[in-house]
Scaffold this motif. Structure first.
Motif, mmCIF file in Angstrom:
data_model
loop_
_atom_site.group_PDB
_atom_site.id
_atom_site.type_symbol
_atom_site.label_atom_id
_atom_site.label_comp_id
_atom_site.label_asym_id
_atom_site.label_seq_id
_atom_site.Cartn_x
_atom_site.Cartn_y
_atom_site.Cartn_z
ATOM 1 N N GLN A 99 0.702 -15.900 -2.796
ATOM 2 C CA GLN A 99 0.523 -16.101 -4.242
ATOM 3 C C GLN A 99 0.164 -17.550 -4.547
ATOM 4 N N TYR A 100 0.845 -18.478 -3.898
ATOM 5 C CA TYR A 100 0.568 -19.898 -4.139
ATOM 6 C C TYR A 100 -0.863 -20.255 -3.754
ATOM 7 N N LEU A 101 -1.314 -19.751 -2.607
ATOM 8 C CA LEU A 101 -2.678 -20.041 -2.166
ATOM 9 C C LEU A 101 -3.715 -19.419 -3.094
ATOM 10 N N ARG A 102 -3.414 -18.274 -3.687
ATOM 11 C CA ARG A 102 -4.346 -17.663 -4.643
ATOM 12 C C ARG A 102 -4.505 -18.572 -5.868
ATOM 13 N N ILE A 103 -3.406 -19.159 -6.317
ATOM 14 C CA ILE A 103 -3.464 -20.077 -7.457
ATOM 15 C C ILE A 103 -4.314 -21.304 -7.099
ATOM 16 N N MET A 104 -4.093 -21.838 -5.900
ATOM 17 C CA MET A 104 -4.871 -22.998 -5.467
ATOM 18 C C MET A 104 -6.354 -22.654 -5.362
ATOM 19 N N ARG A 105 -6.644 -21.489 -4.849
ATOM 20 C CA ARG A 105 -8.047 -21.074 -4.678
ATOM 21 C C ARG A 105 -8.768 -20.996 -6.016
ATOM 22 N N GLN A 106 -8.067 -20.533 -7.048
ATOM 23 C CA GLN A 106 -8.712 -20.333 -8.345
ATOM 24 C C GLN A 106 -8.762 -21.603 -9.183
ATOM 25 N N GLY A 107 -8.066 -22.638 -8.748
ATOM 26 C CA GLY A 107 -8.071 -23.859 -9.538
ATOM 27 C C GLY A 107 -8.664 -25.066 -8.847
ATOM 28 N N PHE A 108 -8.637 -25.069 -7.511
ATOM 29 C CA PHE A 108 -9.030 -26.271 -6.755
ATOM 30 C C PHE A 108 -9.804 -25.843 -5.514
ATOM 31 N N GLU A 109 -11.009 -25.354 -5.704
ATOM 32 C CA GLU A 109 -11.776 -24.688 -4.655
ATOM 33 C C GLU A 109 -11.953 -25.543 -3.394
ATOM 34 N N ARG A 110 -12.493 -26.723 -3.551
ATOM 35 C CA ARG A 110 -12.811 -27.539 -2.370
ATOM 36 C C ARG A 110 -11.543 -27.977 -1.639
ATOM 37 N N LEU A 111 -10.541 -28.372 -2.394
ATOM 38 C CA LEU A 111 -9.280 -28.787 -1.792
ATOM 39 C C LEU A 111 -8.647 -27.621 -1.041
ATOM 40 N N TYR A 112 -8.734 -26.431 -1.608
ATOM 41 C CA TYR A 112 -8.177 -25.230 -0.980
ATOM 42 C C TYR A 112 -8.850 -24.973 0.372
ATOM 43 N N PHE A 113 -10.181 -24.993 0.405
ATOM 44 C CA PHE A 113 -10.873 -24.690 1.644
ATOM 45 C C PHE A 113 -10.665 -25.780 2.688
ATOM 46 N N LYS A 114 -10.521 -26.997 2.256
ATOM 47 C CA LYS A 114 -10.216 -28.074 3.205
ATOM 48 C C LYS A 114 -8.843 -27.837 3.833
ATOM 49 N N TYR A 115 -7.895 -27.421 3.024
ATOM 50 C CA TYR A 115 -6.543 -27.165 3.543
ATOM 51 C C TYR A 115 -6.556 -26.009 4.543
ATOM 52 N N VAL A 116 -7.228 -24.908 4.192
ATOM 53 C CA VAL A 116 -7.298 -23.757 5.090
ATOM 54 C C VAL A 116 -7.981 -24.153 6.398
ATOM 55 N N SER A 117 -9.084 -24.889 6.294
ATOM 56 C CA SER A 117 -9.847 -25.268 7.480
ATOM 57 C C SER A 117 -9.037 -26.148 8.419
ATOM 58 N N GLU A 118 -8.202 -27.025 7.871
ATOM 59 C CA GLU A 118 -7.445 -27.957 8.696
ATOM 60 C C GLU A 118 -6.078 -27.424 9.110
ATOM 61 N N HIS A 119 -5.666 -26.276 8.548
ATOM 62 C CA HIS A 119 -4.361 -25.680 8.885
ATOM 63 C C HIS A 119 -4.534 -24.201 9.229
ATOM 64 N N VAL A 120 -5.549 -23.915 10.025
ATOM 65 C CA VAL A 120 -5.904 -22.520 10.309
ATOM 66 C C VAL A 120 -4.740 -21.748 10.925
ATOM 67 N N THR A 121 -4.082 -22.332 11.902
ATOM 68 C CA THR A 121 -3.008 -21.636 12.603
ATOM 69 C C THR A 121 -1.906 -21.204 11.648
ATOM 70 N N GLU A 122 -1.591 -22.056 10.681
ATOM 71 C CA GLU A 122 -0.501 -21.790 9.750
ATOM 72 C C GLU A 122 -0.921 -20.885 8.597
ATOM 73 N N VAL A 123 -2.152 -21.048 8.146
ATOM 74 C CA VAL A 123 -2.597 -20.352 6.937
ATOM 75 C C VAL A 123 -3.224 -18.990 7.233
ATOM 76 N N LEU A 124 -3.876 -18.854 8.382
ATOM 77 C CA LEU A 124 -4.586 -17.613 8.686
ATOM 78 C C LEU A 124 -3.699 -16.371 8.573
#
Length: 608
Positions: A99-124
């Protein structure tokens, strides 16, 4: 309109005196000055696409007219990443993190994708398997706003209009579509299946570097057979039984043609989680008609074949000499056996030779020539032997060196089965593909404990490392995220008209060659999930090279260096300046004053 182009040049906020020298506005005439200023709409500045939150510099805040709307603190990207990470890790449940990541995705697109890309093991595991499956079960409760396009059976004749309602319609180059009938191993989830398409396309960006504005998730809401969903007050889809038969096939045909009409013939159409019979029917119909891809069949097949090739590397036994038992006769196994046939044929094996050591088991038992209505190409592997119902008896009889499960039957690989394989083979291969985790045919701990730590084990979902006799054993993850981001990136880069099966053979071989000799020595046949972005790039390059070499690419001219071309055009995860670039001009000569016309003479006036 590109709103960034209307930003006013700093010089234009100043007044000029009669002799053309600048002077700063004084408080007395400030009000009259601001009436002529062009202001950036706040809704644009703080939109999902452009929002930098507290990353806006003080100059940007003043120029963009948002000064005072944020605290005075200016945070770097890494500062904001730290805040995001702290919030993410403070949440105790996986569904809460989703739920938290969905909120981030809808409000802070670039920051969200940077976080996912750099924390793949944890976020995937949160945005993809296994948590996305749980999220789809309660998607109506989690729904927070526009994430894709929903097309219902009542939109027939108007699908183009619906698709063109997407705000970034001019940028769309790829569509991920589901009808929600077979979500992971969870069955018919109807419109809740949108969560799967959203998750897949987010990995297009985080791992493949494909701009999110090029990606469109679509849910075909044709009803659901799930009575519990239809009675759920939070369900977001049609509360009707599922469309079937010719009417359903006509619906899919209209969607395909509408998507191509709306977004162009080069648009990639990715089918996801359709029921097995429909998935194969549409793959056969559309694969050669358009740029079509089915991840459940073709992506899974590429990842599965890569695993088989990895076992070949470890055991030094050629693939055709392994005895392989597939459990399940759904889309995953059917796709994998079809790709395996192509691999063995490429090695020069005849049809009777390539089928000799391959067995298929489904819920009715071992598939033999006495079976009726054998699905798809699996009939090629039907054996001329007495039927066997028990999987344990099948394993005892044929002594497989590799067993692959895609059944959603948790615990199918029993202790007896695993011990039997370990008795007959030094390094038995065990694949438990079923998702989510609680559907796996066996756990990593079971596989290692019942084979004396000798199993080469991989699963579709992540399992933690296992300690066995003082040795730390790390299970592999046969995750489709190793395949589809790279396949899609390669296909989109080359602007391919169609995607042939050979592209998936290229993918499988590329993936199988990534683990190092040291990885193989430790039993790892897949890379670490944290390497998924690097894997996607390597696969994209190889797929792209294949498409160009075989005349299947529309991009012209062919890039001299495909790697450089991909990296140059990938989605940028770092923030840049939000202000347009400005530059100096020399002082310009003032416009000449027009010469006054002479007064007309009486004669000229008379002529008028």
């Amino acid at each position: 309109m590109n709103y960034w182009k209307i930003l006013i040049h700093p010089r234009l906020t100043r007044m000029r005196s009669e002799n053309n020298t600048p002077k700063v506005c004084c408080p007395q005439n400030r009000m009259s000055c601001t009436q002529d200023m062009v202001k950036m709409p706040t809704s644009i500045v703080f939109s999902n696409k452009f929002n930098k939150y507290m990353g806006f510099s003080l100059e940007e805040r003043q120029r963009l007219n948002i000064h005072g709307l944020l605290p005075v603190c200016v945070r770097s990207t890494q500062d904001q990443m730290y805040v995001l990470e702290s919030n993410f890790r403070s949440i105790k449940t996986n569904i809460g993190k989703y739920q938290y990541l969905r909120i981030m995705r809808q409000g802070f697109e670039r920051l969200y994708f940077k976080y996912v890309s750099e924390h793949v093991t944890e976020v995937l595991p949160i945005i993809y398997t296994p948590t996305v499956g749980m999220a789809c079960l309660v998607y109506g409760m989690l729904y927070r706003g526009i994430s894709g396009v929903y097309i219902t059976k009542y939109d027939c004749g108007h699908m183009v209009d619906v698709l063109l309602n997407w705000p970034d319609r001019k940028s769309v180059k790829a569509i991920c579509v589901t009808d929600g009938q077979r979500i992971l191993g969870l069955g018919d989830l109807g419109a809740n299946g949108m969560g799967i398409c959203v998750g897949k396309m987010e990995l297009y960006t985080a791992l493949g570097g494909i701009s999110p504005e090029k990606c469109l998730p679509v849910c075909l809401d044709v009803g659901t057979t799930n009575a519990n969903l239809r009675e759920d007050p939070m369900y977001i889809g049609l509360r009707e039984d599922r469309l079937q038969g010719k009417e359903y096939e006509d619906f899919i045909e209209e969607f395909i043609q509408s998507a191509l009409k709306a977004f162009g013939c080069e648009t990639l159409i990715h089918f996801e989680d359709f029921a097995t019979p429909n998935a194969f029917k549409f793959l056969k119909k559309y694969q050669d008609q358009c740029c079509y891809f089915n991840d459940d069949i073709q992506g899974t097949a590429a990842v599965g074949l890569a695993g088989l090739l990895g076992i070949q590397r470890i055991t030094k036994i050629e693939l055709q000499d392994h005895v392989i038992l597939f459990c399940g006769a759904g889309s995953a196994v059917m796709g994998l056996t079809a790709l395996l046939k192509k691999e063995l044929k490429a090695r020069g094996l005849a049809d009777d030779e390539l089928a000799k050591n391959i067995y298929v088991y489904d819920h009715k038992g071992l598939i033999t020539k006495k079976n009726e209505n054998i699905p798809g190409d699996i009939a090629d592997f039907a054996k001329d032997m007495a039927p066997i119902k028990s999987l344990e008896e099948v394993v005892e009889k044929i002594k497989p060196s590799i067993i692959m499960g895609a059944t959603s039957a948790a615990g199918l690989f029993t202790e007896k089965i695993l011990r039997s394989m370990a008795k007959n083979h030094e390094r038995p291969g065990v694949f438990a593909f079923s998702n989510p985790t609680n559907k796996a045919e066996c756990t990593a701990e079971q596989a290692y404990n019942f084979t004396e730590g000798r199993a080469i084990y991989s699963a579709g979902s992540p399992f933690p490392p296992v300690e066995f006799n003082g040795k730390r054993l790390t299970p592999g993850q046969a995750n489709n995220c190793f395949a589809f981001p790279g396949i899609v990136l390669g296909v989109m880069t080359a602007q391919a008209e169609t995607v042939p099966d050979e592209a998936y053979l290229v993918t499988a071989h590329t993936l199988s060659n990534i683990p190092s000799p040291e990885d193989l020595a430790s039993g790892k046949i897949y890379p670490d999930i944290g390497c998924a972005k690097a894997v996607a790039l390597e696969i994209a390059i190889k797929v792209c090279e294949y498409l160009f070499k075989n005349g299947l690419a529309r991009l012209s001219p062919e890039p001299e260096d495909i790697r450089e071309h991909i990296l140059k055009n990938e989605y940028q995860l770092d923030f840049c300046s939000s202000l347009p670039e400005t530059w100096e001009y020399p002082e310009m000569e003032p416009n000449p004053k027009p010469k006054p016309k002479p007064n007309p003479t009486p004669k000229e006036q008379k002529k008028k």
